[in-house]
Enzyme design. Sequence first.
Site, PDB file in Angstrom:
ATOM      1  NE  ARG A   1     -21.663 -13.335  28.740  1.00 47.86           N
ATOM      2  CZ  ARG A   1     -22.786 -13.917  29.150  1.00 47.86           C
ATOM      3  NH1 ARG A   1     -23.724 -14.251  28.273  1.00 47.86           N
ATOM      4  NH2 ARG A   1     -22.972 -14.165  30.425  1.00 47.86           N
TER       5      ARG A   1
ATOM      6  CD  GLN B   1     -23.624 -18.795  32.702  1.00 47.29           C
ATOM      7  OE1 GLN B   1     -22.492 -18.406  32.397  1.00 47.29           O
ATOM      8  NE2 GLN B   1     -24.710 -18.234  32.220  1.00 47.29           N
TER       9      GLN B   1
ATOM     10  CG  ASP C   1     -29.959 -13.466  34.819  1.00 45.74           C
ATOM     11  OD1 ASP C   1     -28.796 -13.039  34.679  1.00 45.74           O
ATOM     12  OD2 ASP C   1     -30.270 -14.657  34.641  1.00 45.74           O
TER      13      ASP C   1
HETATM   14  C1  S3P Z   1     -27.454 -19.127  34.719  1.00 45.03           C
HETATM   15  C2  S3P Z   1     -26.604 -18.569  35.639  1.00 45.03           C
HETATM   16  C3  S3P Z   1     -26.367 -17.127  35.753  1.00 45.03           C
HETATM   17  C4  S3P Z   1     -27.405 -16.305  34.996  1.00 45.03           C
HETATM   18  C5  S3P Z   1     -27.721 -16.881  33.641  1.00 45.03           C
HETATM   19  C6  S3P Z   1     -28.237 -18.298  33.788  1.00 45.03           C
HETATM   20  C7  S3P Z   1     -27.597 -20.592  34.699  1.00 45.03           C
HETATM   21  O1  S3P Z   1     -25.088 -16.828  35.212  1.00 45.03           O
HETATM   22  O2  S3P Z   1     -26.962 -14.974  34.842  1.00 45.03           O
HETATM   23  O3  S3P Z   1     -28.692 -16.114  32.979  1.00 45.03           O
HETATM   24  O4  S3P Z   1     -28.556 -21.096  34.081  1.00 45.03           O
HETATM   25  O5  S3P Z   1     -26.755 -21.283  35.297  1.00 45.03           O
HETATM   26  P1  S3P Z   1     -23.757 -16.951  36.114  1.00 45.03           P
HETATM   27  O6  S3P Z   1     -23.677 -18.334  36.578  1.00 45.03           O
HETATM   28  O7  S3P Z   1     -22.614 -16.620  35.196  1.00 45.03           O
HETATM   29  O8  S3P Z   1     -23.940 -15.934  37.197  1.00 45.03           O
END
Ligand code: S3P
Length: 448
Positions: free
Chosen positions: A129, A176, A327
């Site tokens: 990733r 994230q 998700d």
């Molecule tokens: C999350 C953000 C999402 C999600 C992940 C959890 C988080 O990812 O898909 O399961 O806890 O901030 P992205 O921020 O990459 O979209």
Amino acid sequence: MSGHGEAQGMISAKSGPLKGEAAVPGDKSISHRSLIFGAMAVGETRISGLLEGQDVIDTAKAMRAFGATVTRHGEGNWSVNGVGVGGFQEPADVIDCGNSGTGVRLIMGTMATTPISATFTGDASLRKRPMGRVTDPLSLFGTEAYGRKGGRLPMTVVGAADPVPVRYALPVASAQVKSAVLLAGLNAPGETVVIEREPTRDHSERMLLGFGADLTVEKTAEGHVITLKGRPELRPQTVAVPRDPSSAAFPVCAALITEGSDIRVPGVSQNLTRNGLYITLVEMGALIDFENPREEGGEPVADLRVRFSPDLKGIEVPEERAPSMIDEYPILSVVASFAEGVTIMRGVKELRVKESDRIDAMARGLEACGVRIEEDEDTLIVHGMGAGGIPGGATCKTHLDHRIAMSFLVAGMAAKREITVDDGSPIVTSFPIFETLMNGLGAAIRRG
Ligand code: S3P
């Protein structure tokens, strides 16, 4: 079952009507954050309802490696004695975040403005990733990162000794990335600003405020402008982790497609940055009642009554809804295959860089089960076969992805023939009691 060990095949056969209560475990996003923010506060943070999935356990181990004291007192009850903002020690060994993109990206942000180095790795899924989406903005603070080609793990991050504050407009809708920049901004002097065009899950903002950070969110023509004052003293908190709406999605969707079902799912988040799936299901004709709305652990929640819904219709999911259900597209594509007509999901290319390429994984698996699919880089289209069900009778590949595994096991509950997944072991990363909970409702899921 271990997400890091041997593959574990699992089989889901046609289920009787689902009945009873589906009390799903704690929210994964909030669980990671309670450990990380607790580690940045001075004093003892108490956590109840923590998700004890492998992803979160890996974050707990990482917090210990950076110097925090993390203790388990009983099921879901944990405490963290934090080291304070900027107080992280250099870990003595490699930090293994297992399967967790959230874990590794948030932790990179947290150590990025402290003058220490750390080397991060993960399982075969996480090592594929992209980390550049986090290390690019972190470099603006003065952080350096040395990874494999394409910004892949293993990667060594060298924290900035003299960090400067940052103003950063997110190029992708990602909580994230937003959270990594805010966490790095905690130990930079002055104000760090993150601008997001489309709102993504806001747990970091809510929790940072709870822990005593000076943070404001302004809605402007550019989007949400989040401003954080650096170098606060974070105060320890008592955190009650609410249940995970992304995990609740599996029993909810299973009940919608399994004849005769009538279940209750307590405490499902109605946070507008997380509830896109539930809005979509109602638009499709799902029989869901939202009862007893209230606050739990700082999140708006409701208890759901969910019944078998024989008249589901395909819809076009609005693109701007994607961040609030990012998700949930794998399980939505299963529901869509039991609906009448076509369901169109556009603006979903982020699914290609999750634990697996989720567009490809769902398309190939559903096709193997007899469902007609169309896809392009940014779109997934499912041709529904109606409540009579999909043929099934296939083995679907899960590619080390818990949500792909659970989605196909749910599909098997209502398909005409059994559905097998080649590897259900990653389910422990987010929903360790999945098999017991679903079988308790009436599913027929077995190892094999
Ligand atoms: C999350 C953000 C999402 C999600 C992940 C959890 C988080 O990812 O898909 O399961 O806890 O901030 P992205 O921020 O990459 O979209």
